[in-house]
Enzyme design. Structure first.
Site, PDB file in Angstrom:
ATOM      1  N   GLY A  73       0.689  -1.138   0.058  1.00 18.26           N
ATOM      2  CA  GLY A  73       0.171   0.650   0.363  1.00 18.26           C
ATOM      3  C   GLY A  73       0.840   1.317   0.075  1.00 18.26           C
ATOM      4  N   SER A  74       0.413   1.949  -0.068  1.00 17.99           N
ATOM      5  CA  SER A  74       0.577   3.727  -0.003  1.00 17.99           C
ATOM      6  C   SER A  74       1.546   3.520   1.861  1.00 17.99           C
ATOM      7  CB  SER A  74      -0.219   4.747  -0.037  1.00 17.99           C
ATOM      8  OG  SER A  74      -0.996   4.837  -1.367  1.00 17.99           O
ATOM      9  N   PRO A  75       3.037   4.743   1.303  1.00 14.49           N
ATOM     10  CA  PRO A  75       3.475   4.813   2.133  1.00 14.49           C
ATOM     11  C   PRO A  75       3.120   5.446   3.730  1.00 14.49           C
ATOM     12  CG  PRO A  75       4.833   6.066   0.533  1.00 14.49           C
ATOM     13  CD  PRO A  75       3.498   4.958   0.196  1.00 14.49           C
ATOM     14  N   GLY A  88       0.256   2.912   7.923  1.00 10.78           N
ATOM     15  CA  GLY A  88       0.154   1.587   9.330  1.00 10.78           C
ATOM     16  C   GLY A  88       0.183   0.616   8.586  1.00 10.78           C
ATOM     17  N   LYS A  89       1.637   0.278   8.293  1.00 10.38           N
ATOM     18  CA  LYS A  89       1.826  -0.726   7.870  1.00 10.38           C
ATOM     19  C   LYS A  89       2.587  -1.012   8.351  1.00 10.38           C
ATOM     20  CE  LYS A  89       3.773   0.474   3.784  1.00 10.38           C
ATOM     21  NZ  LYS A  89       2.902   1.552   3.171  1.00 10.38           N
ATOM     22  N   SER A  90       3.533  -0.229   9.407  1.00 10.85           N
ATOM     23  CA  SER A  90       4.529  -0.528  10.416  1.00 10.85           C
ATOM     24  C   SER A  90       4.096  -0.637  11.825  1.00 10.85           C
ATOM     25  CB  SER A  90       5.859   0.921  10.965  1.00 10.85           C
ATOM     26  OG  SER A  90       4.672   1.740  10.584  1.00 10.85           O
ATOM     27  N   SER A  98      -4.239  14.059 -18.109  1.00  9.37           N
ATOM     28  CA  SER A  98      -5.275  14.740 -17.650  1.00  9.37           C
ATOM     29  C   SER A  98      -4.632  16.387 -18.545  1.00  9.37           C
ATOM     30  CB  SER A  98      -4.791  14.878 -15.873  1.00  9.37           C
ATOM     31  OG  SER A  98      -3.052  15.853 -16.335  1.00  9.37           O
ATOM     32  N   LYS A 103      -5.401  21.126  -8.307  1.00  9.40           N
ATOM     33  CA  LYS A 103      -5.894  22.268  -9.196  1.00  9.40           C
ATOM     34  C   LYS A 103      -6.386  23.449  -9.344  1.00  9.40           C
ATOM     35  CE  LYS A 103      -4.778  17.894 -12.752  1.00  9.40           C
ATOM     36  NZ  LYS A 103      -5.162  17.358 -13.171  1.00  9.40           N
TER      37      LYS A 103
END
Length: 698
Positions: free
Chosen positions: A119-121, A124-126, A572, A615
């Site tokens: 998942g993204s940094p 909550g992984k750690s 985009s 944007k």
């Protein structure tokens, strides 16, 4: 979650169960656990049910979500400051939003399974990995000793004993060795005295006596090293632990991961250090009976991944020197126990460079889980986010408490960062950074609590590097009059792009049509990424379909003005490119007070893009009046209050709507738009003009 989560030694947990000293030595408990037994894992309390959904407050009763006002940012909580919110003791109960991952971690802890979290940094992984140490069954922690091998000095022996016994054994060996050395020293001085006395009284030659005494001294000193080698090396000491060990091996080199043997420059002559004393434990040995956490698993070299796979399968791994030219490379211990649970983590690209066999081992004997980036915005989740602020304040220990309005502003920012209507971001590390900056501002002012103004200033002060660059870029363009905010220009359109993840920027696009010296083509100048080039090709398909002119005899040049070395990524800018080219072909000016963003299909439909909120804010800073966005993105707009009255947001669903808004009032425009509608088959009846203002960020 924040990586500043409490250390595992400080985390609450149960005590280690009793150990049978007669059978504990050299034995390892089986990883399997009977599902019907408690297995050392406490059943969730009401606070923990629903993944921590029940947020306890000192004075409030239970809250009925159905009765909570939709506009109540605190989800029905009635608090003065975050000091009124009770923070759970266990890390697993502090986890917010990752319901699936939390459930997997609890199952993996009970059944001794490995887990891979992708998942993204900052999601909550750690924190989940550290929380697992509190959930592991109360197994018998062990100390590991390395002994001298009298048969082969380069193959030290390994023994395991119950936790706390290793230090006692080493102390006993040291005491015994000290007694032997004292006896040897006493005997040595007696012999030296006899030799010197004989040389003086009988032989009458003091020089011979001194030489003989020196020989005796060296002989005793050289021989005493054998007794020192009998003292074992305490490789793993768990005497002070009350919970399972947690080892973070992220980015560790081979020696730090697998263990190593120090180089000995003195390898002979009695001056060498015994091999067993030079053995160093690696993360896999230190994590025995605990958790081994490896973030960015793909950064480990292939050799280390292969060795790690062996350690996982065997539950033990011999330590040897990692440097081929070191004397430690000659040493290899007996297998050292390393029965751990591995938590492998990383971003989506982590799976690409991960050893296939290692991933298969984790998948076959464990779980794979994807970490969510956002979660649905409900009263229950808002209460959790209020508790998150309280957790960060308590964890830091130096921040004032947040009042209710400050907490509401943090929740609003969580909505904005989610980028989706009706969702909250789960990027808690960056959100926790905002909490700490706001707390630092309040503390510097000597405030008793953090108020909304502190959070607003913290949002400005904690801007990312990309945001600061974007703001500086906008100011520089104003200084040199590079931004055109009014009037009409043929072939020039103010596009919108994103730098990094959260920084918008105005990016003009220019188009020019010239006679071709050969077959006509679309030429995109400047540095373009692959996806942007594809967008240019899609635009050319629409142009060829609607244009009355024979563009096969023309070259269409497209320039992304001052795109910078990072180029343009994503598609985009598709409607921007299409509008600029159509303007250049037809000779119709484009309103320079209009900015736009959106993807474009080959049929002319405007498709949703990312980062619309950032944007829009960038366009407002640059002085734009109207902003065209895809209609599908209308629900994602969460602009700050200061920008709401500055710009008008116009959602569109087709390129013809874009042209009707962006092209200057000209006699040719109506025919151009009508022709495009009929050719693409999207005869849109709705009149596109000045629409409603920006949706409220609430």
């Amino acid at each position: 979650m924040s990586k500043d989560s409490p250390d595992h030694e400080d985390a609450p947990g149960g005590e280690i169960s009793g150990i049978d000293e007669e059978t504990g030595i050299g034995e390892r408990t089986d990883a399997g656990i009977d599902d019907e037994s408690d297995a050392g894992i406490e059943e969730p309390t009401p606070l923990e049910d629903g993944l921590g959904s029940e947020v306890e407050v000192d004075t409030d009763a239970e809250i009925d979500d159905e009765e909570v006002d939709e506009d109540d940012l605190l989800g029905g909580l009635s608090i003065d400051t975050t000091d009124d919110i009770l923070v759970p003791d266990r890390l697993i109960d502090q986890v917010i939003g990752q319901e699936h991952a939390r459930d997997i971690v609890m199952k993996a802890a009970k059944q001794h399974r490995h887990v891979m979290m992708i998942g993204s940094p900052g999601t909550g992984k750690s924190m989940l990995a550290k929380a697992m140490t509190e959930l592991l069954p109360k197994e018998e922690l062990q100390d590991v000793l390395v002994y001298h091998n009298p048969d082969d000095d380069n193959e030290p022996k390994v023994r395991t004993v119950p936790a706390g016994k290793g230090e006692q054994i080493v102390d006993a060996h040291k005491e015994e060795a000290q007694k032997r050395n004292q006896m040897r020293s006493f005997l040595m001085w007696i012999i030296i005295a006899v030799v010197v006395g004989y040389a003086l009284l009988i032989a009458g030659d003091i020089l011979i006596g001194i030489l003989a005494a020196g020989v005796v001294y060296l002989a005793f000193r050289y021989g005493s090293r054998g007794s020192d080698a009998m003292v074992p090396n305490l490789l793993i000491d768990n005497s002070e632990r009350t919970t399972a060990p947690f080892e973070d091996a992220t980015g560790a080199h081979a020696g730090a991961m697998l263990g190593d043997v120090r180089h000995d420059p003195f390898q002979s002559g009695g001056m060498e250090t015994p091999a067993h004393e030079r053995v160093e434990a690696g993360a896999i040995q230190k994590a025995h009976k605990g958790v081994l956490f490896i973030d960015e698993i793909n950064t480990l070299d292939i050799r280390s991944q292969q060795k790690l796979m062996t350690a996982i399968q065997e539950g033990e791994f011999s330590i040897t020197g990692q440097s081929e030219r070191s004397s430690g490379a000659m040493v290899q211990t007996e297998p050292v126990p390393c029965d751990f649970i591995m938590i492998a983590a990383g971003n989506l690209d982590a799976m690409e460079n991960m050893h296939p066999a290692l991933r298969n081992r984790v998948k076959g004997y464990g779980y794979e889980v994807y970490m969510d980036d956002t979660i649905e915005d409900t009263p229950e989740m808002r209460r959790k986010y209020a508790r998150f602020v309280a957790q960060e304040v308590e964890k830091d220990g130096r921040l004032p408490d947040f009042d209710a309005e400050a907490v509401e502003e943090i929740i609003l920012e969580a909505r904005r960062r989610a980028g989706r209507k009706g969702h909250l971001t789960l990027g808690f590390r960056s959100l926790g950074g905002l909490v700490r900056v706001a707390g630092d501002i309040a503390r510097a002012e000597g405030a008793d609590s953090v108020v909304r103004d502190h959070v607003l200033r913290a949002k400005q002060r904690s801007r990312s590097i990309e945001q600061q660059l974007a703001d500086d870029y906008i100011e520089r363009r104003k200084d040199y009059e590079l931004t055109v905010e009014d009037g009409t220009v043929v072939g020039r359109v103010n596009g919108l792009a994103v730098m990094g993840e959260d920084s918008g920027i105005v990016l003009p696009v220019m188009a020019e049509v010239t006679p071709s010296q050969g077959p006509g083509e679309v030429i995109a100048t400047g540095q373009l990424q692959e996806m942007a080039e594809e967008a240019v090709q899609n635009v050319s398909a629409i142009i060829k379909k609607f244009s009355d002119e024979n563009i096969s005899e023309k070259d269409i040049h497209i320039q992304f003005v001052q795109a910078g070395q990072q180029g343009v990524d994503g598609d985009s800018a598709s409607i921007t490119v299409a509008t600029a080219v159509i303007s250049a072909l037809e000779g119709v000016g484009v309103d320079q007070s209009v900015a736009m963003t959106g993807s474009l299909s080959v049929r002319g439909d405007v498709l949703p893009v990312g980062g619309v909120t950032h944007k829009i804010e960038a366009a407002a800073k640059a002085g734009m009046d109207r902003i065209i966005i895809p209609k599908a993105n209308e629900q994602d707009v969460m602009v700050e209050e200061e920008y709401e009255e500055m710009v008008e947001i116009i959602p569109v669903s087709h390129i013809s709507e874009v042209l009707e808004v962006a092209l200057a009032d000209d006699v040719e425009k109506d025919g151009l738009v009508d022709r495009l509608k009929s050719i693409t088959g999207s005869a849109l009846e709705r009149k596109v003009g000045k629409g409603p203002g920006s949706p409220s960020p609430q």
